[in-house]
Write a protein that holds these residues in place. Structure first.
Motif, PDB file in Angstrom:
ATOM      1  N   GLY A  60      35.142  35.980  30.573  1.00 49.01           N
ATOM      2  CA  GLY A  60      36.179  35.464  31.458  1.00 49.01           C
ATOM      3  C   GLY A  60      37.316  36.432  31.692  1.00 49.01           C
ATOM      4  N   HIS A  61      37.288  37.583  31.014  1.00 47.64           N
ATOM      5  CA  HIS A  61      38.349  38.580  31.178  1.00 47.64           C
ATOM      6  C   HIS A  61      37.782  39.808  31.882  1.00 47.64           C
ATOM      7  CE1 HIS A  61      40.989  36.221  28.603  1.00 47.64           C
ATOM      8  NE2 HIS A  61      39.993  36.127  27.734  1.00 47.64           N
ATOM      9  N   GLY A  62      38.657  40.547  32.544  1.00 45.57           N
ATOM     10  CA  GLY A  62      38.213  41.728  33.263  1.00 45.57           C
ATOM     11  C   GLY A  62      38.185  41.484  34.757  1.00 45.57           C
ATOM     12  N   ASP A  63      37.655  42.436  35.491  1.00 44.73           N
ATOM     13  CA  ASP A  63      37.650  42.369  36.948  1.00 44.73           C
ATOM     14  C   ASP A  63      36.558  41.432  37.462  1.00 44.73           C
ATOM     15  OD1 ASP A  63      39.777  44.064  37.866  1.00 44.73           O
ATOM     16  OD2 ASP A  63      38.644  45.759  37.057  1.00 44.73           O
ATOM     17  N   TRP A  64      36.958  40.525  38.347  1.00 45.85           N
ATOM     18  CA  TRP A  64      36.034  39.587  38.982  1.00 45.85           C
ATOM     19  C   TRP A  64      35.521  40.111  40.324  1.00 45.85           C
ATOM     20  CZ3 TRP A  64      35.338  34.076  37.738  1.00 45.85           C
ATOM     21  CH2 TRP A  64      35.914  33.717  36.514  1.00 45.85           C
ATOM     22  N   ASP A  65      36.108  41.169  40.823  1.00 46.60           N
ATOM     23  CA  ASP A  65      35.898  41.529  42.221  1.00 46.60           C
ATOM     24  C   ASP A  65      35.152  42.844  42.417  1.00 46.60           C
ATOM     25  OD1 ASP A  65      37.453  39.284  43.448  1.00 46.60           O
ATOM     26  OD2 ASP A  65      38.999  40.157  42.177  1.00 46.60           O
ATOM     27  N   THR A  66      34.343  43.215  41.443  1.00 46.46           N
ATOM     28  CA  THR A  66      33.652  44.494  41.508  1.00 46.46           C
ATOM     29  C   THR A  66      32.530  44.508  42.538  1.00 46.46           C
ATOM     30  OG1 THR A  66      32.207  43.777  39.700  1.00 46.46           O
ATOM     31  CG2 THR A  66      34.173  45.040  39.102  1.00 46.46           C
ATOM     32  N   HIS A  67      32.037  43.362  42.979  1.00 49.41           N
ATOM     33  CA  HIS A  67      30.932  43.313  43.935  1.00 49.41           C
ATOM     34  C   HIS A  67      31.392  43.544  45.374  1.00 49.41           C
ATOM     35  CE1 HIS A  67      28.162  42.364  40.868  1.00 49.41           C
ATOM     36  NE2 HIS A  67      28.294  41.056  40.855  1.00 49.41           N
ATOM     37  N   LEU A  73      44.218  33.907  39.350  1.00 48.36           N
ATOM     38  CA  LEU A  73      45.100  34.723  40.166  1.00 48.36           C
ATOM     39  C   LEU A  73      44.933  36.187  39.805  1.00 48.36           C
ATOM     40  CD1 LEU A  73      48.328  32.574  40.087  1.00 48.36           C
ATOM     41  CD2 LEU A  73      47.112  33.250  42.148  1.00 48.36           C
ATOM     42  N   PRO A  74      44.979  37.082  40.805  1.00 48.01           N
ATOM     43  CA  PRO A  74      44.870  38.504  40.495  1.00 48.01           C
ATOM     44  C   PRO A  74      45.973  38.937  39.540  1.00 48.01           C
ATOM     45  CG  PRO A  74      44.757  38.123  42.865  1.00 48.01           C
ATOM     46  CD  PRO A  74      45.156  36.834  42.227  1.00 48.01           C
ATOM     47  N   ARG A  75      45.620  39.802  38.615  1.00 44.40           N
ATOM     48  CA  ARG A  75      46.623  40.307  37.690  1.00 44.40           C
ATOM     49  C   ARG A  75      47.640  41.152  38.444  1.00 44.40           C
ATOM     50  NH1 ARG A  75      42.019  41.865  35.234  1.00 44.40           N
ATOM     51  NH2 ARG A  75      42.535  44.060  35.561  1.00 44.40           N
ATOM     52  N   PRO A  76      48.933  41.026  38.113  1.00 43.96           N
ATOM     53  CA  PRO A  76      49.910  41.897  38.769  1.00 43.96           C
ATOM     54  C   PRO A  76      49.571  43.348  38.482  1.00 43.96           C
ATOM     55  CG  PRO A  76      51.001  40.113  37.572  1.00 43.96           C
ATOM     56  CD  PRO A  76      49.556  40.077  37.190  1.00 43.96           C
ATOM     57  N   ARG A  77      49.663  44.201  39.490  1.00 47.41           N
ATOM     58  CA  ARG A  77      49.346  45.626  39.313  1.00 47.41           C
ATOM     59  C   ARG A  77      50.621  46.406  39.584  1.00 47.41           C
ATOM     60  NH1 ARG A  77      43.688  46.543  39.462  1.00 47.41           N
ATOM     61  NH2 ARG A  77      42.529  44.683  40.046  1.00 47.41           N
ATOM     62  N   LEU A  78      51.108  47.073  38.569  1.00 43.69           N
ATOM     63  CA  LEU A  78      52.290  47.902  38.767  1.00 43.69           C
ATOM     64  C   LEU A  78      51.871  49.128  39.490  1.00 43.69           C
ATOM     65  CD1 LEU A  78      54.078  47.210  35.429  1.00 43.69           C
ATOM     66  CD2 LEU A  78      54.397  46.102  37.636  1.00 43.69           C
ATOM     67  N   ARG A  79      50.800  49.348  39.566  1.00 40.21           N
ATOM     68  CA  ARG A  79      50.326  50.186  40.569  1.00 40.21           C
ATOM     69  C   ARG A  79      49.990  49.047  41.692  1.00 40.21           C
ATOM     70  NH1 ARG A  79      44.455  50.457  38.752  1.00 40.21           N
ATOM     71  NH2 ARG A  79      44.906  48.531  39.436  1.00 40.21           N
TER      72      ARG A  79
END
Length: 421
Positions: free
Chosen positions: A234-241, A5-11
């Motif tokens: 497994g950590h960090g952004d998965w959606d950079t592409h 699941l996408p991490r919650p972004r307070l931004r």
């Protein structure tokens, strides 16, 4: 394979089982592939040996082509170590009609996925914990699971009637790992009811499941690649592409419709809807928004014009090499993209010799250093990637310039593309 699941972004008759190995969707299949002639266009990249190659000059006949109605059986598996707390009907409703609706919209009505869910649970012979389910599933455990599932179901399912097989596990069984949902491709197919079964979708989703996860996995059944970037740890952004811009990148995306390139590959766009841009001189053309189909509403989100025939030009392509191309398509808040963060002309790179999971498509950000929709985008740096009305943008590295000049009364986008000379 489901994404975090996408991490919650307070931004019928007893099946014959011959499983030598089972490999995950991101592995190469060594079974023979049958090349069926497809696109004759000069900008149709050649299909390569890369797994789920983005080449589309031929169709890989080892996969069902979604240009007609296909039938999918949903088989619900329970285990001796748990009593199901949901019903097959509830689990069916988790995925349908949403999955069929997504494909109907994406294909402009040219493809229909027809689900055939069983009404009862089928009992597996071993406890759920015996199969050691996990994202990177051990091949031996995976093969045992498939053997047991097929044997348990064979007496109640005629597999010869179906194009797609979904094995849906009891989500509350203790050994079920929702991170393990994936397509399993088989070097040596399972055989049941006189039919070779080359791939199976193993569903381990919780109730309710991840959004559009079954549509993502079904995309693999049709030879589409994973477009997300999986971090080594497994950590960090998965959606950079590709960010939010294609279901095969993220099932959580704000604009998850399939790229026009994928729609061309699947046979949902005709060659006449694709413009191959010459290598010199400017080319002016009008792009219809990708989500607009024959039954599209007259307006998109927030009253933006989005009406069209659904049969207009959807894709412009500039070849960048023997296996590479730049693609240009218009994305508007309509159809599967109704919640898109930004509208405009999206630019992306395609590499036909890059394998699934390694970045065969990468979106080019027309607004580098900025981001948008940080509350709900899967990757805000690419949420504002499209070139917007009145803007010009030069693609880095390719030196191809695109200018979005105007919008027509029907909401289409008039653009000018100028390759480097």
């Amino acid at each position: 394979m489901p994404r975090p699941l996408p991490r919650p972004r307070l931004r019928s008759t007893a099946a014959v089982f011959t499983v030598l190995s089972a490999v995950a969707a991101t592995s190469f299949i060594t079974a023979p592939s049958i090349a069926e002639p497809f696109a004759a266009s000069p900008c149709a990249l050649t299909r390569t040996a890369a797994h789920h190659s983005e080449g589309l000059d031929t169709w890989n006949g080892a996969y069902p082509k979604p240009v007609r109605s296909l039938d999918a059986v949903m088989i619900f598996l329970s285990f001796p170590d748990a009593a199901p707390r949901t019903t097959p009907a509830e689990l069916t409703a988790d995925h349908f009609p949403a999955t069929s609706t997504f494909f109907s919209r994406a294909s402009y009505g040219r493809f229909s996925l027809r689900p055939h869910p069983l009404r009862q649970w089928i009992r597996m012979p071993r406890p759920s914990t015996a199969y050691a389910m996990q994202r990177d599933w051990n091949a031996a455990h995976r093969a045992a699971y498939l053997r047991d599932a097929l044997a348990a179901a064979d007496g109640q399912v005629d597999f010869s009637r179906y194009d797609v097989v979904y094995f849906v596990a009891d989500p509350d069984a203790p050994g079920v790992d929702s991170d393990a949902t994936k397509v399993v491709n088989l070097d040596t197919p399972l055989r049941a009811d006189g039919t070779d079964i080359r791939r199976v979708v193993t569903v381990f989703e919780q109730h309710p499941p991840d959004r559009l996860v079954l549509a993502h996995e079904t995309g693999h059944v049709f030879d589409l690649p994973d477009l997300y970037h999986r971090p080594v740890d497994g950590h960090g952004d998965w959606d950079t592409h590709v960010g939010d811009w294609d279901l095969m990148g993220s099932q959580f995306g704000l604009a998850p419709d399939l790229f026009a390139w994928h729609k061309w590959k699947l046979g949902w766009l005709e060659d006449r809807q694709v413009v191959c841009v010459p290598g010199s001189g400017p080319t002016r053309l009008t792009l219809e928004s990708l989500g607009v189909g024959p039954d599209a509403p007259a307006t998109g989100a927030a009253g933006s014009p989005a009406f069209g025939t659904g049969r207009g030009t959807k894709l412009a392509v500039v070849r960048t090499g023997p296996s590479g191309a730049l693609a240009f398509e218009a994305r508007g808040a309509v159809g599967n993209d109704a919640t898109a963060c930004r509208q405009g002309v999206l630019v992306y790179r395609i590499e036909a010799d890059t394998a699934s999971g390694a970045g065969p498509i990468q979106v080019v950000d027309a607004h580098p250093g900025k981001e948008a929709c940080w509350q709900n985008s899967v990757y805000p740096p690419l949420a504002d990637a499209p070139v917007e009305l009145g803007e010009s943008f030069t693609v880095p590295g390719a030196e191809v310039r695109v200018k979005v000049e105007n919008r027509t009364p029907t909401g289409a986008w008039t653009i000018r593309i100028t390759p480097a000379t």
